[in-house]
Enzyme design. Structure first.
Site: not given
Ligand code: PGA
Length: 258
Positions: A11, A13, A97, A99, A171, A177, A217, A239
């Site tokens: 992803n 983002k 998601h 977010e 998640e 993140g 993460s 990330g």
């Molecule tokens: P992250 O994000 O690997 O940066 O923690 C995962 C996601 O939001 O799908």
């Protein structure tokens, strides 16, 4: 026997302009793992999807949108529709998601509408589910993720119409993140809860066939351990997916060791 092929998803983002997206996907395509053994998917920002599709060519990389509206067209300034994603080359779409839920006010009801619409237009939804730190500290993880799953797939349950395919991504919000990863035991536990609930929502055979990914993460250092956790069928990486070396290392951790 586990009939679910490992599914390793990136992803991106709101990162990478078009030329950077092309560079990244080409680097992944050049060393993509055997598609008979593992699925690899990337979800670029909307403006890069069509260009990334071209750059993928015949390489075994699936393409997803990171979000969509449920309507096929209309006066919805700033939104992108399911047929637009299909036209740009997507086969999948990430929905709900955390977010989107926390920063843009998306509710289970909206995610349910989106999931229904995605399926109508031939897209496979990847539905994200996860508890916040506060909810985990209050010992409400099971209750929260079950409610999100029920709410996000409500139309399918109500109409007794199963989607041809759906993926879930567990998640935990506190792990996204932040550098904090759920332990393999935490992930297994939550995946078990989701699979049990999924049996009630979609029926036994569909529940068994539905991949449940872990996200939060994920990095090269923890991917193999997470993939070994019972019930974890793949990962959704934020990330660490922006760097080809680390994403390829993660993707390779999905290849079964037979
Ligand atoms: P992250 O994000 O690997 O940066 O923690 C995962 C996601 O939001 O799908």
């Amino acid at each position: 026997m586990n009939q679910r092929k490992p599914f390793m998803a990136a992803n991106w983002k709101m990162n990478l302009k078009r030329d950077e997206s092309v560079e990244l996907v080409k680097a992944i395509a050049a060393q993509a793992p055997d598609p008979d053994r593992v699925e690899v998917l990337v979800a670029p920002p909307f403006t890069s999807i069509a260009t990334v599709k071209e750059a993928i060519g015949s390489a075994p990389i699936l393409l997803a949108g990171q979000n969509m509206h449920w309507e096929p067209q209309g006066a919805y300034t700033g939104e992108v529709s399911p047929p637009m994603l299909v036209e740009a080359g997507c086969t999948h779409v990430i929905l709900g998601h955390s977010e989107r839920r926390s920063l843009f006010g998306e509710t289970d009801e909206m995610i349910d509408r989106k999931a229904k619409s995605a399926v109508r237009f031939g897209l496979t939804p990847i539905i994200c589910i996860g508890e916040s730190l506060k909810e985990r500290e209050e010992d409400r993880t099971t209750e929260v993720i079950e409610a999100q799953l029920r709410g996000s797939l409500k139309s399918f349950t109500d109409q007794k119409r199963l989607p041809p395919a759906v993926l879930l991504a567990y998640e935990p919000v506190w792990a996204i993140g932040t550098g904090e990863t759920a332990t393999p035991e935490d992930a297994s536990q939550a995946h078990g809860v989701l699979r049990t609930r999924l049996r009630k929502v979609l029926g036994d055979s569909r529940a068994v066939a539905t991949p449940i990914l872990y996200g939060g993460s994920v990095k090269p250092e923890n991917a193999a351990e997470l993939m070994r956790a019972p019930g974890v069928d793949g990962v959704l990486v934020g990330g660490a997916s922006l760097d080809p070396v680390s994403f390829l290392a993660i993707a390779r951790a999905g290849v079964p060791l037979t």
